[in-house]
Design an enzyme around this catalytic site. Structure first.
Site, mmCIF file in Angstrom:
data_model
loop_
_atom_site.group_PDB
_atom_site.id
_atom_site.type_symbol
_atom_site.label_atom_id
_atom_site.label_comp_id
_atom_site.label_asym_id
_atom_site.label_seq_id
_atom_site.Cartn_x
_atom_site.Cartn_y
_atom_site.Cartn_z
ATOM 1 N N SER A 1 -0.773 -0.805 -0.319
ATOM 2 C CA SER A 1 0.066 -0.613 0.823
ATOM 3 C C SER A 1 -0.657 -0.252 1.884
ATOM 4 C CB SER A 1 1.134 0.298 0.591
ATOM 5 O OG SER A 1 0.796 1.664 0.284
ATOM 6 N N GLU A 2 -1.731 0.865 1.743
ATOM 7 C CA GLU A 2 -2.437 0.974 2.997
ATOM 8 C C GLU A 2 -3.854 1.124 2.434
ATOM 9 O OE1 GLU A 2 1.178 1.266 5.273
ATOM 10 O OE2 GLU A 2 0.672 2.330 3.462
ATOM 11 N N THR A 3 -4.757 0.972 3.234
ATOM 12 C CA THR A 3 -6.205 1.266 3.178
ATOM 13 C C THR A 3 -6.625 2.218 4.376
ATOM 14 O OG1 THR A 3 -6.882 -0.357 1.635
ATOM 15 C CG2 THR A 3 -8.793 0.754 2.683
ATOM 16 N N HIS B 1 0.746 8.906 3.203
ATOM 17 C CA HIS B 1 0.045 8.818 1.992
ATOM 18 C C HIS B 1 -1.350 8.669 2.041
ATOM 19 C CE1 HIS B 1 0.126 4.520 1.399
ATOM 20 N NE2 HIS B 1 -0.609 4.533 0.382
#
Length: 270
Positions: free
Chosen positions: A43-45, A76
């Site tokens: 979902s995110e890097t 997160h």
């Protein structure tokens, strides 16, 4: 180049919300950052690099990318980055990040958790958009707009069981907000260790469901604190993967607290 995968808002591998973390000397071009995030396909890097000593407001620059776009705020992946910085010895004490949404703090606590300092998001009631109930597949009690910071719609549903059972039409949901839909309800059992539940759907930025969304709790915290009359709460979020976010309101700031664990530490050849 080292790359880590960190599960955030959990103390156990394979739960919580996974994020990619790369510590760099500086930011390469945006195209490279986006390609790496697409390859990691979480979902995110998060990408971070140290700022010059004496910079003043911040110690590290921080950016977040989904597989399709850069985002303004991510909880997160910030927790994951702070965890990597603390566990590798790259930083100690409180870390100050310079990000698109402003200066964010992250402090390692004695119990092994990390407390992050984020801006509190506004929560404004709005009429239910036509078709949103159909896209979610459930009856909606109320809708609130959070565009000032995160660009989500906060949707309160009847009960915890309804939130847990959601199976929305992701294709339809992407048309209703700038970033996503946060569905929430009271916790059914006050002794369960959390006060409210939520799930986060973000198809507009390439994420059908985000397991545990820290930034969403800058909305959930003021919303449920006003309803429950307490500044300190615990949120439970997730569908297949779940995690806990402890929240504390401090005026125009929201403190988010949780564990994180590194599950992959490898080499990026690109």
């Amino acid at each position: 180049m080292r790359i880590r995968i960190v599960d955030a808002f959990t103390d156990r591998p394979f739960s919580g919300n996974p994020a990619g973390v790369l510590l760099l000397d500086s930011f390469p071009d945006d195209g490279w950052l986006q390609r790496v995030a697409a390859e990691v396909n979480l979902s995110e890097t998060a990408f971070a690099h140290p700022l010059p000593a004496g910079n003043g407001e911040a110690d590290w620059a921080l950016r977040w990318f989904t597989p399709t776009t850069e985002v303004d705020m991510c909880g997160h992946a910030t927790l994951a980055t702070a965890h990597v910085l603390h566990t590798t010895g790259a930083a100690t004490g409180t870390i100050r990040f310079a990000a698109r949404c402003g200066i964010l703090g992250a402090t390692a606590e004695d119990d092994g958790t990390i407390t992050m300092d984020f801006p509190t998001s506004s929560v404004t009631p709005v009429p239910t958009p036509d078709g949103l109930d159909k896209a979610l597949g459930v009856e909606i009690l109320s809708v609130h707009d959070t565009a000032a910071h995160v660009g989500d719609l906060l949707v309160e549903l009847r009960d915890e069981a309804t939130v847990r059972a959601l199976a929305p039409d992701f294709g339809a949901l992407g048309a209703f907000s700038e970033r996503g839909i946060i569905a929430t309800a009271y916790a059914e059992d006050s002794s369960c260790g959390y006060d409210f539940v939520s799930r986060g759907f973000f198809p507009a930025v390439g994420i059908d469901e985000d397991p545990v969304t820290g930034s969403a709790h800058t909305v959930l915290a003021p919303y449920w604190s006003a309803r429950l009359g307490r500044d300190e709460l615990v949120g439970f979020q997730g569908g297949a993967r779940t995690g806990l976010v402890r929240t504390r309101l401090r005026g125009d700031r929201t403190l988010l607290n949780g564990h994180a664990v590194t599950v992959i530490d490898g080499e990026l050849h690109a």
